[in-house]
Design an enzyme around this catalytic site. Structure first.
Site, short mmCIF file in Angstrom:
data_model
loop_
_atom_site.label_atom_id
_atom_site.label_comp_id
_atom_site.label_asym_id
_atom_site.label_seq_id
_atom_site.Cartn_x
_atom_site.Cartn_y
_atom_site.Cartn_z
N ASP A 284 -37.61 71.38 1.15
CA ASP A 284 -37.21 70.26 2.01
C ASP A 284 -36.47 69.26 1.14
OD1 ASP A 284 -36.86 68.07 3.57
OD2 ASP A 284 -38.89 68.05 4.41
N LYS B 96 -30.30 63.08 5.86
CA LYS B 96 -29.98 61.83 5.16
C LYS B 96 -28.55 61.81 4.57
CE LYS B 96 -34.69 60.31 5.06
NZ LYS B 96 -35.93 61.02 4.89
N TYR C 19 -43.76 64.93 3.14
CA TYR C 19 -43.43 64.71 4.55
C TYR C 19 -42.26 65.61 4.93
CZ TYR C 19 -41.89 62.19 8.79
OH TYR C 19 -41.52 61.85 10.07
C1 LIG Z 1 -36.74 61.67 6.03
C2 LIG Z 1 -37.37 62.99 5.78
C3 LIG Z 1 -37.59 63.92 6.81
C4 LIG Z 1 -37.39 63.57 8.26
O1 LIG Z 1 -36.08 63.29 8.56
P1 LIG Z 1 -35.76 62.43 9.90
O2 LIG Z 1 -34.27 62.44 9.96
O3 LIG Z 1 -36.39 61.10 9.68
O4 LIG Z 1 -36.40 63.15 11.03
C5 LIG Z 1 -38.04 65.17 6.47
N1 LIG Z 1 -38.28 65.51 5.20
C6 LIG Z 1 -38.11 64.65 4.18
C7 LIG Z 1 -38.36 65.09 2.80
C8 LIG Z 1 -37.66 63.36 4.44
O5 LIG Z 1 -37.53 62.49 3.43
#
Ligand SMILES: *Cc1c(COP(=O)(O)O)cnc(C)c1O
Length: 437
Positions: free
Chosen positions: A241, A274, A146
């Protein structure tokens, strides 16, 4: 109200009339596991309390950011001080420079970065920049990873490697995902085939190096090595990511974990979020100077944000990074997380439940499967009904894990050995019940 009113239920009914599904992000709704979401009243350390005043040991930590636990005094103080100085200016501040310096100090592959407000925004901007910097349109993502909910990323695999993906959400026109190729995670042969077919047209490969959005699945070292080699050979950018793994699996993120096994390893771009915001809306994307200088106002790739680099969020992020950078922090956190995973494993073994688990730093995952899955299809072979009973069994015993089997878990520095022992004890009881029924 009557003394045994369920205040979570009352709030959920009220919320559902006003907010779709009663929640502002779908996974909070308990749709996968059933039942009533717990409305959080307050949190402190490793715990939060719901609307009934019931305490839970928290293993989601706001889905990763709360690595110090809730309400860490140094972070609260930094945020209070920042708030008194102003909420938002729309003009640059010293704190943005300090946070950029702190992040670049931790992640050597980043030479320059830009701050934004969410992981979604960071991921979307990273893809645009990769396309702008390479002059190419197509990119690869992997099934089960994601990267936020930008249109071009809401996509599932097409019918073959020659065809690109199909939207996974209504409202995403097929032409928007036309250039997104979705491959199986950890499948080297498929990756090689895709590069042979499309290598000249690929702007980037975007990957969660340790996937936390299909529970917890590591990219194998040979697979990651091949991602790096193929991107370099074909002039595509390797985008990590690390919104979830950054400053969570190790101070230097998952890329520092892979660099132990692959000498000189580094991605071209990194997406963060995060933990770097410590619970405030803050994220970032960064990479080499040459690539980052393609961004406006220096270059032709447009990107902007009213609240980007917000002074309160940056204060929160900086205070958080300061704490996790202290000597021994990650060793302690890793040991605790490993103790949890080992304890759950022992409880499962003793009760005869199929179980496998893994962890890195303060992030973990477990499966009601006898071996760790390597890709999304294997993750989805987990017994959903059994997981739901485990989830509710733990919840009844005051332990809050992610309300879906395809999500990772998080331990914070505030979790004590006692909290972990209590969690393992609760799991042992629930495993026993699962086996006896
Ligand atoms: C949480 C997450 C996102 C999205 O971040 P948001 O702040 O919720 O938009 C993107 N990539 C990864 C790997 C994530 O865990």
């Amino acid at each position: 109200m009557k003394p045994n009113t369920d205040h979570n239920e009352v709030l959920f009914e009220r919320a559902k009339r006003l907010i779709p599904g009663g929640v502002n992000s779908p996974v909070r709704a308990f749709k996968a596991v059933g039942g009533t979401p717990r409305f959080v009243q307050r949190a402190q350390g490793a715990y939060f309390w719901d609307a009934n005043g019931r305490r839970y040991i928290d293993y989601i930590g706001s889905w990763g950011p709360m690595i110090l636990g809730h309400g860490h005094p140094a972070v609260v103080e930094a945020v209070q001080k920042a708030i008194a100085e102003g909420f938002s200016f729309g003009a640059p501040t010293e704190r943005e420079v300090e946070l950029a310096e702190a992040i670049i100090g931790l992640v050597p592959s980043i030479e320059m970065l830009r701050l934004v407000s969410s992981g979604t925004e960071a991921g979307m901007s990273a893809i645009r920049l990769a396309r702008g910097a390479t002059g190419r349109s197509k990119f690869i993502k992997f099934e089960g990873c994601y990267h936020g909910h930008a249109d071009a990323l809401l996509v599932k695999a097409g019918s073959g490697l020659a065809t690109f993906g199909n939207p996974t959400s209504a409202g995403v026109p097929p032409e928007v995902v036309h250039d997104t190729l979705v491959l199986e995670y950890n499948n080297v042969a498929q990756l090689e085939e895709a590069f042979a077919l499309h290598g000249h047209a690929l702007a980037c490969v975007i990957i969660e190096p340790i996937a936390g959005n299909m529970n917890f699945v590591r990219a194998s070292v040979p697979f990651m090595k091949r991602c790096r080699e193929l991107c370099s050979e074909h002039g595509a950018l390797l985008v990590f990511d690390e919104v979830m793994t950054g400053c969570r699996v190790a101070l230097g993120g998952a890329q520092s974990v892979y660099a132990r096994d692959i000498p000189g390893f580094a991605p071209d771009m990194t997406v963060l979020g995060k933990v770097i915001g410590g619970g405030m809306p803050l994220a970032a994307f960064g990479g080499s100077r040459a690539v980052m200088e393609q961004l406006a106002p220096l270059g032709p790739v447009y990107q902007a944000g009213t609240l980007s680099g917000n002074p309160v969020a940056t204060a929160c992020g900086l205070a958080t990074l300061r704490e996790i950078g202290k000597p021994g922090f990650f060793e302690d956190l890793s040991r605790k997380t490993r103790a949890l995973v080992d304890g759950l494993g022992a409880a499962a073994r003793d009760t005869g439940v199929d179980f496998s688990a893994d962890s890195e730093g303060g992030m973990f995952g477990f499966f009601l499967l006898d071996a760790l899955p390597q890709n999304y299809t294997a993750v989805m072979k987990s017994d959903g009904a059994k997981f739901n009973r485990l989830f509710h069994g733990l919840l009844e015993r005051g332990v809050y894990i992610a309300p879906a089997l395809y999500e990772a878990g998080f331990v914070s520095a505030a979790h004590s050995a006692q909290d972990i022992a209590e969690t393992v004890g609760a799991a042992r009881e629930v495993f026993q019940i699962l086996q006896n029924s």
